[in-house]
Design a protein around this motif. Structure first.
Motif, PDB file in Angstrom:
ATOM      1  N   LEU A 195      76.038 -58.627  39.821  1.00  0.00           N
ATOM      2  CA  LEU A 195      74.580 -58.617  39.864  1.00  0.00           C
ATOM      3  C   LEU A 195      74.011 -57.888  38.645  1.00  0.00           C
ATOM      4  CD1 LEU A 195      72.261 -59.447  41.757  1.00  0.00           C
ATOM      5  CD2 LEU A 195      72.288 -57.126  42.651  1.00  0.00           C
ATOM      6  N   ILE A 243      70.245 -73.043  37.306  1.00  0.00           N
ATOM      7  CA  ILE A 243      71.134 -71.940  36.962  1.00  0.00           C
ATOM      8  C   ILE A 243      70.844 -70.725  37.838  1.00  0.00           C
ATOM      9  CG2 ILE A 243      71.629 -70.332  35.090  1.00  0.00           C
ATOM     10  CD1 ILE A 243      71.299 -72.775  33.203  1.00  0.00           C
ATOM     11  N   HIS A 279      91.757 -62.762  43.679  1.00  0.00           N
ATOM     12  CA  HIS A 279      92.549 -63.925  44.077  1.00  0.00           C
ATOM     13  C   HIS A 279      94.021 -63.569  44.238  1.00  0.00           C
ATOM     14  CE1 HIS A 279      88.936 -66.032  42.663  1.00  0.00           C
ATOM     15  NE2 HIS A 279      89.258 -66.899  43.585  1.00  0.00           N
ATOM     16  N   ILE A 290      91.916 -68.754  34.899  1.00  0.00           N
ATOM     17  CA  ILE A 290      90.983 -67.650  34.656  1.00  0.00           C
ATOM     18  C   ILE A 290      91.546 -66.709  33.597  1.00  0.00           C
ATOM     19  CG2 ILE A 290      89.932 -65.605  35.710  1.00  0.00           C
ATOM     20  CD1 ILE A 290      89.720 -67.184  38.311  1.00  0.00           C
ATOM     21  N   MET A 315      82.351 -60.088  50.976  1.00  0.00           N
ATOM     22  CA  MET A 315      82.878 -58.781  50.625  1.00  0.00           C
ATOM     23  C   MET A 315      82.360 -57.649  51.503  1.00  0.00           C
ATOM     24  SD  MET A 315      84.951 -59.123  48.250  1.00  0.00           S
ATOM     25  CE  MET A 315      85.469 -60.336  47.105  1.00  0.00           C
ATOM     26  N   PHE A 349      75.803 -67.783  44.458  1.00  0.00           N
ATOM     27  CA  PHE A 349      77.019 -67.010  44.196  1.00  0.00           C
ATOM     28  C   PHE A 349      76.911 -65.609  44.782  1.00  0.00           C
ATOM     29  CE2 PHE A 349      79.447 -63.974  41.705  1.00  0.00           C
ATOM     30  CZ  PHE A 349      80.717 -64.516  41.832  1.00  0.00           C
ATOM     31  N   MET A 350      75.777 -64.955  44.515  1.00  0.00           N
ATOM     32  CA  MET A 350      75.601 -63.580  45.005  1.00  0.00           C
ATOM     33  C   MET A 350      75.639 -63.531  46.528  1.00  0.00           C
ATOM     34  SD  MET A 350      75.692 -61.447  42.654  1.00  0.00           S
ATOM     35  CE  MET A 350      75.613 -60.125  43.829  1.00  0.00           C
ATOM     36  N   VAL A 401      96.177 -71.381  44.114  1.00  0.00           N
ATOM     37  CA  VAL A 401      95.480 -70.190  43.606  1.00  0.00           C
ATOM     38  C   VAL A 401      96.177 -69.675  42.358  1.00  0.00           C
ATOM     39  CG1 VAL A 401      94.877 -67.793  44.112  1.00  0.00           C
ATOM     40  CG2 VAL A 401      94.544 -69.529  45.836  1.00  0.00           C
ATOM     41  N   ILE A 436      74.006 -61.078  36.184  1.00  0.00           N
ATOM     42  CA  ILE A 436      72.782 -61.762  36.601  1.00  0.00           C
ATOM     43  C   ILE A 436      71.540 -61.055  36.051  1.00  0.00           C
ATOM     44  CG2 ILE A 436      71.411 -62.436  38.602  1.00  0.00           C
ATOM     45  CD1 ILE A 436      73.914 -63.337  39.881  1.00  0.00           C
ATOM     46  N   ALA A 466      90.265 -62.478  39.095  1.00  0.00           N
ATOM     47  CA  ALA A 466      91.712 -62.722  39.159  1.00  0.00           C
ATOM     48  C   ALA A 466      92.363 -61.728  40.123  1.00  0.00           C
ATOM     49  CB  ALA A 466      92.330 -62.618  37.769  1.00  0.00           C
ATOM     50  N   PHE A 492      82.654 -55.347  42.902  1.00  0.00           N
ATOM     51  CA  PHE A 492      82.555 -56.638  42.230  1.00  0.00           C
ATOM     52  C   PHE A 492      81.175 -57.293  42.360  1.00  0.00           C
ATOM     53  CE2 PHE A 492      83.406 -61.289  42.138  1.00  0.00           C
ATOM     54  CZ  PHE A 492      83.871 -61.395  40.843  1.00  0.00           C
ATOM     55  N   PRO A 493      80.617 -57.384  43.583  1.00  0.00           N
ATOM     56  CA  PRO A 493      79.283 -57.985  43.675  1.00  0.00           C
ATOM     57  C   PRO A 493      78.225 -57.177  42.910  1.00  0.00           C
ATOM     58  CG  PRO A 493      80.303 -57.870  45.833  1.00  0.00           C
ATOM     59  CD  PRO A 493      81.174 -57.085  44.910  1.00  0.00           C
ATOM     60  N   VAL A 549      79.336 -63.898  47.561  1.00  0.00           N
ATOM     61  CA  VAL A 549      80.233 -62.734  47.405  1.00  0.00           C
ATOM     62  C   VAL A 549      79.856 -61.628  48.355  1.00  0.00           C
ATOM     63  CG1 VAL A 549      81.440 -62.601  45.194  1.00  0.00           C
ATOM     64  CG2 VAL A 549      79.006 -62.187  45.235  1.00  0.00           C
ATOM     65  N   PHE A 565      76.040 -73.423  39.189  1.00  0.00           N
ATOM     66  CA  PHE A 565      75.765 -72.749  37.919  1.00  0.00           C
ATOM     67  C   PHE A 565      76.345 -73.553  36.744  1.00  0.00           C
ATOM     68  CE2 PHE A 565      76.359 -69.809  34.472  1.00  0.00           C
ATOM     69  CZ  PHE A 565      75.300 -68.935  34.560  1.00  0.00           C
ATOM     70  N   ALA A 573      86.299 -54.648  46.113  1.00  0.00           N
ATOM     71  CA  ALA A 573      85.485 -55.500  46.986  1.00  0.00           C
ATOM     72  C   ALA A 573      84.022 -55.061  46.977  1.00  0.00           C
ATOM     73  CB  ALA A 573      86.038 -55.481  48.409  1.00  0.00           C
ATOM     74  N   GLY A 582      73.290 -68.860  40.559  1.00  0.00           N
ATOM     75  CA  GLY A 582      73.518 -67.412  40.566  1.00  0.00           C
ATOM     76  C   GLY A 582      73.200 -66.819  41.931  1.00  0.00           C
ATOM     77  N   LEU A 608      79.064 -71.056  41.980  1.00  0.00           N
ATOM     78  CA  LEU A 608      79.643 -71.192  40.637  1.00  0.00           C
ATOM     79  C   LEU A 608      79.529 -72.626  40.133  1.00  0.00           C
ATOM     80  CD1 LEU A 608      82.921 -69.085  40.958  1.00  0.00           C
ATOM     81  CD2 LEU A 608      80.958 -68.547  39.527  1.00  0.00           C
ATOM     82  N   HIS A 631      81.806 -70.061  45.698  1.00  0.00           N
ATOM     83  CA  HIS A 631      82.338 -71.118  44.830  1.00  0.00           C
ATOM     84  C   HIS A 631      81.310 -72.215  44.613  1.00  0.00           C
ATOM     85  CE1 HIS A 631      86.806 -69.937  45.690  1.00  0.00           C
ATOM     86  NE2 HIS A 631      86.223 -69.156  44.807  1.00  0.00           N
ATOM     87  N   LEU A 684      86.718 -74.275  31.183  1.00  0.00           N
ATOM     88  CA  LEU A 684      85.703 -74.058  32.213  1.00  0.00           C
ATOM     89  C   LEU A 684      85.669 -75.225  33.188  1.00  0.00           C
ATOM     90  CD1 LEU A 684      82.737 -72.459  30.237  1.00  0.00           C
ATOM     91  CD2 LEU A 684      84.487 -71.347  31.598  1.00  0.00           C
ATOM     92  N   PHE A 705      85.893 -61.967  35.046  1.00  0.00           N
ATOM     93  CA  PHE A 705      87.077 -62.806  35.216  1.00  0.00           C
ATOM     94  C   PHE A 705      88.262 -61.965  35.691  1.00  0.00           C
ATOM     95  CE2 PHE A 705      85.717 -66.210  31.911  1.00  0.00           C
ATOM     96  CZ  PHE A 705      85.232 -67.007  32.917  1.00  0.00           C
ATOM     97  N   ILE A 735      88.548 -74.966  35.549  1.00  0.00           N
ATOM     98  CA  ILE A 735      88.262 -73.948  36.565  1.00  0.00           C
ATOM     99  C   ILE A 735      87.345 -74.538  37.622  1.00  0.00           C
ATOM    100  CG2 ILE A 735      87.057 -71.763  36.996  1.00  0.00           C
ATOM    101  CD1 ILE A 735      88.167 -70.701  34.407  1.00  0.00           C
TER     102      ILE A 735
END
Ligand code: HEM
Lengths: 395, 543
Positions: free
Chosen positions: A315, B475, A354, B77, B490, B482-483, B70, A319, A351, A310-311, B486, B228, A307, B479, B225, B222, B135, A347, B138
């Protein structure tokens, strides 16, 4: 200049020794015996880890000073840096969860990685134009930190598996756990064999055709597999037992193949020596040492590491990499093998996350996934550079 | 709609697993979250009514359910992951040596494996239709799965009430009963607040919650993503994206391809600098490398804009826009275009000077002529009256099965077939000869004259990529979203603690979506001094 790089190497050496000592303290801290205060021992372990980390930071910055650029630009530098980040990640996780057992596995893994790095050419190399960018530091350091934190989930996974896998009978799980241990033995064998032959300055030169031209190829280990159609030209060197297959082209392919054979065989010898002495599976011999680890918490450490990692990994490895690639190579993404393997890592952990959402993927299954994730990270670090190599072949 | 009215009075939509308000399990729907025969409740999406769990009649329902799973998402994936890995085993088509033919290259280089790789399309995997399809699937899966969960979850979390049903409390992972008549609920409330929980109260029941926003993290990421992926699709809109390449020789001014004739570039100088082999720091590494290590590739350029109307064949009127340097990592930017230092060619031939002399006397001369290799003339008349006609010109000459061919249009290894006519004999049979670098062949074997190279002049050529890319902001936005998503999901966790007074004490329960250790620690801190016993974790892993 020369002085600074000498100080730098000494600091790295010192850090290595300090990590080693710290490992023993952590090992002492998880012993079941009722010593006076087991946690005092653990505290010394973590303090030593921090001191070692600071020492290695010292290596990093003195080398930076000597080179004029951040030392993350060749395999030796990058892998060493990764080892340092692994220690850093361990320190972070230690302070969140305060479990000593983490150090018993994390530090040896870091030690192995740093020793492994030193087998590659260690001289300071100049930066080719595409690397002359601040994004080199930003991208490589965050990517390595992300990978290191993700690797802590492997450390936790390994602890979990050694603790939990039923060793009473032979199963698929015991087999794969032994396989992981055997991989460690292989790495160790590679380090020992390389060091020994380089201490003796062993050299065996061959003349072999590369793309139609005769080229001199120099092995630094006795050639078990010689170059294809190669002719030994050094005196007193062992003549090869067989030739590398024809499709291994390029000057280095046969050398790498030979090194691999040595490591695999050396790993087998090491593994079986230990196993015969112990008279049981190594996993089974380690199991009692980890009795005190609480599997519930170890499992959570593994998940948490993903957790957190991953970010950071996304990054740094995707990125920032894209921003830099856009600047240096006019495209933010080019399906270069290194890039693709970063995407595969992404990926894979996506996975993982998830799967963790559903019941039944905690514990053992997660731990195996963490082992798989680490295999992917190592593959990207090594195989892609040494075997598949694309644009990124420098690091 | 078959609504479900809970005993607490709240009306839940069909498919609800746990009452949105009090959390009481809806008896008939427990199978939806797999709660049957389980001691603990599955708290995923708080037991809200998800479309995918509720309807499975029509075709649309089935498609929806497929993509919202899922399990399906993870499979997609994983398949993409495996395909990508295979795609790196051999080089992609774009990385094989230029000029080689993919259809034979893979077989020749890698044998049967190469042949199979090529036949299955792995040599061009990342632009193959089936990789794109993966893709896209997904993407669809992300959208449907997110909608399926976000909307009911959002509604449920908004509707939840502090006072929870006993069943709900008891079946939480963190749960404890305290039997005591000296419980300080007020202190408990204060402690929770001190731990930065938002506390609400109903009939004496406490409900403490923090970081609910972190639950939206996955949906935000999501969305990132999807943005993106859509951004990369915009690439296919020609107006938004230009990707061209231009070679410019030193001293040359050239139209920049892709700018519709609007901009020109002059290459003032191309600089290739290597590291100093005597630099003490890098000596060893340069030695190991065995050849010089490049330090800089740089083009000193001037960018011009055309000011007159574009008329074919008319020389443009140019106005200087800027002087700039293109280096690797430091492209030239002007207007919406970017020029990247991408390639170079050193020592390309610029001009070659020949002289005509007697076959057996190098010192004789019938005159000299100079060929401009960018723009060779078809014939050259010498002072002596001899005429040399350029029969053929091979800019980059190679012998292919005994036939001279040119492998490119760039003068890297020029060669010529000359037809020489003596003065006044322009209708007669010419003498044919062939001349190139280090080659001079007499066509008939009995030529009287010879065309010999006396001088040449070389220069560097720079290769620049021309880019205009309006898709980058999309794009980058994808990104960034997305950051944010997460990190939001997280680095924060949604934690909830319920305290419910009972006749002879209290019940306490807790839930978090991640990081149970921290939740337990906070509960322990909050209950300190309140008389409430620390609850237990009911889900210790079985050894
Ligand atoms: C590579 C693509 C994807 C990435 C990087 C990604 C990323 C994430 C992340 C980071 C989370 C948060 C996990 C956690 O909090 O532990 C998440 C949650 C989730 N993802 Fe994805 N995802 C991807 C594709 C998909 C797909 C294809 C599906 C389709 C089924 C999906 C469905 C979900 C669901 C249902 C959640 C849980 C939401 C919640 O807990 O409220 N994701 N995703």
């Amino acid at each position: 200049m020369g002085d600074l790089s000498a100080i730098s190497s000494n600091l790295l050496y010192a850090a290595f020794v300090i990590y080693l000592v710290a490992t023993f303290f952590f090992a002492g801290a998880i012993r079941d015996k009722k010593t006076t205060s087991p946690d005092r021992v653990g505290k010394i372990g973590i303090i030593l880890s921090i001191v070692g980390f600071l020492t290695q930071l010292g290596y990093f910055f003195t080398r930076w000073g000597a080179a004029g650029h951040a030392p993350v630009s060749n395999l030796f530098e990058f892998i060493t840096f990764f080892g340092m980040m692994l220690v850093f990640a361990f320190i972070i996780m230690y302070f969140i969860y305060r479990i000593n057992v983490l150090g018993v596995i994390a530090l040896p893994v870091a030690l192995l990685i740093i020793a492994f790095a030193s087998m590659f050419p260690t001289e300071i190399s100049p930066l080719v134009p595409s690397l002359q960018s601040h994004w080199l530091y930003i991208h490589v350091t965050t990517a390595a930190l992300g990978q290191a934190i993700l690797s802590i989930s492997f450390v936790a996974g390994l602890i979990f598996l050694i603790r939990q896998v039923d060793q009473n009978k032979k199963t698929k799980q015991t087999f794969w756990l032994e396989f992981v241990i055997y991989m460690v033995a292989t790495t160790l064998a590679f380090i020992i064999i390389s060091s020994v032959f380089s201490a003796f300055n062993y050299e065996a030169s061959f003349e072999a055709p590369v793309e139609g031209q005769p080229v001199e190829i120099t092995y630094e280990m006795p050639a078990i597999a010689g170059p294809f159609e190669g002719e030994l030209i050094s005196d007193g060197a062992m003549s090869p037992l067989f030739q590398a297959p024809e499709w291994m082209r390029g000057v280095d392919a046969a050398i790498k193949f030979n090194t691999m054979i040595w490591s695999i065989l050396g790993g087998l010898v090491l593994y079986w020596l230990v196993r015969l002495v112990l008279r049981k599976r190594i996993g089974s011999a380690l199991q009692p040492l980890l009795r005190k680890a609480n599997p519930e918490i170890v499992d959570e450490v593994g998940y948490r590491a993903v957790a957190i990692g991953f970010p950071i990994f996304t990054l740094g490895a995707l990125i920032f990499a894209m921003i830099w690639a856009q600047q240096a190579w006019d495209r933010f993404w080019g399906w270069d093998p290194k890039e693709v393997w970063a995407l595969i890592t992404f990926f894979f952990y996506a996975a993982y996350l998830h799967l963790r959402l559903s019941r039944g993927w905690q514990g053992t299954k997660s731990a195996w996934l963490a082992v798989g994730g680490f295999a992917i990270i190592m593959f990207n670090l090594l195989a892609v550079n040494l075997i598949i190599s694309g644009l990124h072949s420098y690091a | 709609m078959n609504e479900i009215t809970c005993e607490c009075g709240h009306v839940n939509p069909e498919g609800t697993v746990l009452c949105e308000s009090c959390g009481k399990p809806v008896e008939d729907n427990q199978h939806l979250n797999g709660n049957e025969n389980q001691t603990l409740l599955n708290m995923r999406y708080d037991g809200s009514a998800r479309r995918s769990q509720t309807y499975n009649r029509t075709f649309i329902d089935k498609v929806w359910n497929f993509f919202s799973s899922v399990k399906v998402g993870v499979w997609l994936i994983v398949i993409t992951l495996i395909a990508s890995a295979i795609g790196t085993l051999l080089p992609q088509e774009m990385y094989i040596p230029p000029g080689s033919d993919a259809s034979t290259h893979y077989r020749d280089q890698y044998g049967l494996i190469g042949q199979i790789y090529y036949q299955l399309g792995f040599h061009n995997l990342f632009s193959s239709w089936w990789y794109m399809l993966l893709l896209a699937l997904i993407g669809i899966s992300i959208i449907i799965a997110s909608l399926d969960r976000f909307i009911p979850l959002y509604k449920t979390l908004k509707t939840q009430k502090p006072k929870r049903h006993d069943q709900f409390m008891k079946k939480q992972r963190i749960f404890g009963k305290t039997e005591s008549d000296s419980i300080d609920m007020h202190l408990m409330k204060e402690n929770l607040k001190k731990n930065r929980y938002k506390v609400t109260e109903e009939d004496g029941s406490l409900f403490a919650e923090k970081n609910r926003f972190s639950r939206w993290g996955p949906y935000v990421n999501h969305i990132g993503l999807i943005v993106f992926l859509l951004g990369t699709l915009l690439r296919f809109v020609p107006a938004l994206y230009v990707d061209e390449f231009v070679w410019v020789r030193e001293g040359e001014t050239k139209m920049i391809t892709g700018t519709e004739g609007q901009y020109y570039i002059k290459n003032e100088d191309f600089i290739l600098e290597n590291y100093d082999e005597n630099d003490e720091r890098f000596q060893e590494a340069i030695m190991r490398n065995g050849q010089p290590v490049p330090k800089t590739y740089q083009t000193n350029a001037v960018i011009y804009e055309r000011t007159d109307d574009i008329v074919v064949g008319k020389d443009p009127e140019l106005k200087e826009v800027k002087e700039a340097e293109a280096r690797v990592n430091h492209p030239i930017k002007f207007e919406n275009y970017t020029l990247y230092q991408a390639s170079y060619q050193q020592n390309e031939f610029n001009e070659m000077t020949f002289k005509l002399h007697d076959m057996d006397d190098e010192d004789s001369s019938y005159g000299e002529f100079t060929i401009d290799l960018d723009d060779p003339e078809t014939e050259y008349e010498l002072d002596s009256g001899h005429v040399v006609v350029l029969g053929s010109y091979f800019p980059e000459y190679e012998l292919d099965d005994g036939e001279p061919v040119s492998v490119s249009k760039y003068p890297r290894n020029p060669a010529f077939v000359f037809n020489v006519y003596p003065p006044g004999e322009s209708d007669g049979e010419p003498e044919v000869s062939f001349a190139g670098i280090g080659a001079n062949v007499d066509g008939s074997g009995e030529n009287e004259f010879k065309v010999g190279l006396v001088d040449f002049d070389v220069r560097d050529v720079t290769g620049l990529t021309v880019r205009k890319d309006y898709t980058l902001p999309f794009i980058a936005l994808g990104g960034a979203i997305f950051m944010i998503g997460v990190i939001q999901g997280m680095y924060w966790n949604h934690r909830r603690i319920w305290v419910k007074p009972k006749d002879n004490g209290v019940w306490i329960a807790g839930h978090t979506n991640k990081n149970w250790v921290a939740l337990k620690r906070e509960i322990e801190k909050s209950t300190k001094g309140t008389g409430i016993e620390t609850p237990v974790d009911q889900q210790e892993l079985k050894d």
